[in-house]
Design a protein around this motif. Structure first.
Motif, PDB file in Angstrom:
ATOM      1  N   THR A 190      11.829  -6.103  14.927  1.00  0.00           N
ATOM      2  CA  THR A 190      11.866  -6.328  13.477  1.00  0.00           C
ATOM      3  C   THR A 190      13.063  -7.175  13.076  1.00  0.00           C
ATOM      4  O   THR A 190      12.991  -7.957  12.128  1.00  0.00           O
ATOM      5  CB  THR A 190      11.883  -4.987  12.725  1.00  0.00           C
ATOM      6  OG1 THR A 190      10.793  -4.175  13.176  1.00  0.00           O
ATOM      7  CG2 THR A 190      11.753  -5.201  11.234  1.00  0.00           C
ATOM      8  N   THR A 242       5.092  -9.949  12.889  1.00  0.00           N
ATOM      9  CA  THR A 242       5.188  -8.641  12.245  1.00  0.00           C
ATOM     10  C   THR A 242       4.803  -7.505  13.193  1.00  0.00           C
ATOM     11  O   THR A 242       5.001  -6.334  12.868  1.00  0.00           O
ATOM     12  CB  THR A 242       4.290  -8.569  10.995  1.00  0.00           C
ATOM     13  OG1 THR A 242       2.917  -8.713  11.386  1.00  0.00           O
ATOM     14  CG2 THR A 242       4.657  -9.655  10.004  1.00  0.00           C
ATOM     15  N   ASP A 247       5.360  -4.961  15.778  1.00  0.00           N
ATOM     16  CA  ASP A 247       6.533  -4.320  16.349  1.00  0.00           C
ATOM     17  C   ASP A 247       6.179  -2.904  16.792  1.00  0.00           C
ATOM     18  O   ASP A 247       5.023  -2.491  16.733  1.00  0.00           O
ATOM     19  CB  ASP A 247       7.697  -4.308  15.340  1.00  0.00           C
ATOM     20  CG  ASP A 247       7.325  -3.634  14.014  1.00  0.00           C
ATOM     21  OD1 ASP A 247       6.300  -2.923  13.968  1.00  0.00           O
ATOM     22  OD2 ASP A 247       8.058  -3.807  13.028  1.00  0.00           O
ATOM     23  N   SER A 295      13.378   2.430   9.204  1.00  0.00           N
ATOM     24  CA  SER A 295      12.908   1.142   9.693  1.00  0.00           C
ATOM     25  C   SER A 295      12.669   0.155   8.550  1.00  0.00           C
ATOM     26  O   SER A 295      12.170   0.518   7.483  1.00  0.00           O
ATOM     27  CB  SER A 295      11.601   1.316  10.479  1.00  0.00           C
ATOM     28  OG  SER A 295      11.056   0.072  10.821  1.00  0.00           O
ATOM     29  N   SER A 330      10.636  -2.259   9.018  1.00  0.00           N
ATOM     30  CA  SER A 330       9.301  -2.769   9.305  1.00  0.00           C
ATOM     31  C   SER A 330       8.403  -2.680   8.078  1.00  0.00           C
ATOM     32  O   SER A 330       8.454  -1.706   7.326  1.00  0.00           O
ATOM     33  CB  SER A 330       8.674  -1.968  10.457  1.00  0.00           C
ATOM     34  OG  SER A 330       7.332  -2.360  10.655  1.00  0.00           O
TER      35      SER A 330
END
Length: 253
Positions: free
Chosen positions: A73, A102, A104, A154, A156
């Motif tokens: 990320t 993107t 991950d 995260s 993400s």
């Protein structure tokens, strides 16, 4: 003192910071490297735009372009920043980032949660093995606890309700993509698809050992290849690196 920094290793999760330390320590022998950290609370909404803005605030203080390095990320963050601020990025090194940037370990986790009807603990156990490759039960349990906490912090863009896809935009800065042949999160087949997007000065590097966190297990080998990439760019700012390595000639080739 901080204005002498020429390389930034990006960190966006406090629980994963430790896995960058061996290679950062290795690189610090040759370059002026700093770690940039972005931390959000467990209740804070995920926003890559906010992280990009804060990263730009810091880099603007340096008053010169820098080498950016990021894994997973953090590599996505580096890509987005380099696309938005090309004049501020001397080069970009991304590790474990495939042609869909993107993708991950977070998206892999939610993929497992969605498609396998089993407990969260079993999903975390499978994820821990996929990321680190340990069979040892003690290590497995430790990694499961760490990943469970890392999920809360995260950056993400993925969640249990949605997994996003991204597309590649070419960046002006020299680019190095590092991947592992044994990575089950971002397969080498996905990494190979980068070849259609590389510029002449770009590099696609394959580590033949270890899983998604290959740079943690192979800091010297991966670090040496990153240093070679920086030297291959042939700019004056990398001359000090060459001198420290005793390879001044390479910087002029």
């Amino acid at each position: 003192m901080f204005k002498s920094v020429d390389t930034l290793w990006l960190n966006t999760n406090p629980y994963l910071l430790r896995f960058n330390l061996p290679i950062v320590k290795y690189l610090s022998r040759h370059v002026n490297i700093a770690q940039w950290e972005y931390t959000q609370t467990a209740d804070e909404g995920t926003s890559l735009d906010v992280a990009i803005e804060l990263l730009d605030d810091y880099i603007s203080l340096l008053e010169k372009p820098v080498n950016l390095v990021g894994h997973s990320t953090c590599g996505l963050l580096g890509l987005l920043y380099a696309q938005k601020f090309p004049d501020k990025v001397k080069s970009l090194v991304i590790l474990g980032v495939g042609i869909n940037p993107t993708l991950d370990w977070i998206s892999y986790y939610y993929l497992l949660r969605t498609n396998f009807h089993c407990s969260k603990e079993r999903v975390l156990a499978r994820l821990a093995y996929s990321l680190f490759g340990y069979h040892n039960q003690y290590y497995q349990k430790a990694f499961m606890g760490l990943l469970d906490k890392a999920l809360l912090y995260s950056l993400s863009p993925h969640s249990l309700y949605q997994r996003l896809d991204g597309s590649i935009e070419k960046i002006a800065s020299p680019l190095m993509i590092c991947g592992s042949e044994k990575d089950s999160i971002v397969s080498w087949d996905e990494m190979m698809k980068w070849q259609n997007h590389l510029k002449p000065q770009d590099v696609l590097y394959k580590c033949s050992q270890n899983e998604h966190f290959f740079h943690y297990f192979q800091p010297t080998i991966v670090g040496q290849n990153i240093l070679d990439f920086w030297l291959s760019q042939g700019n004056d700012s990398n001359l000090a690196v060459a001198q420290k390595l005793g390879r001044v000639g390479i910087a002029h080739q």
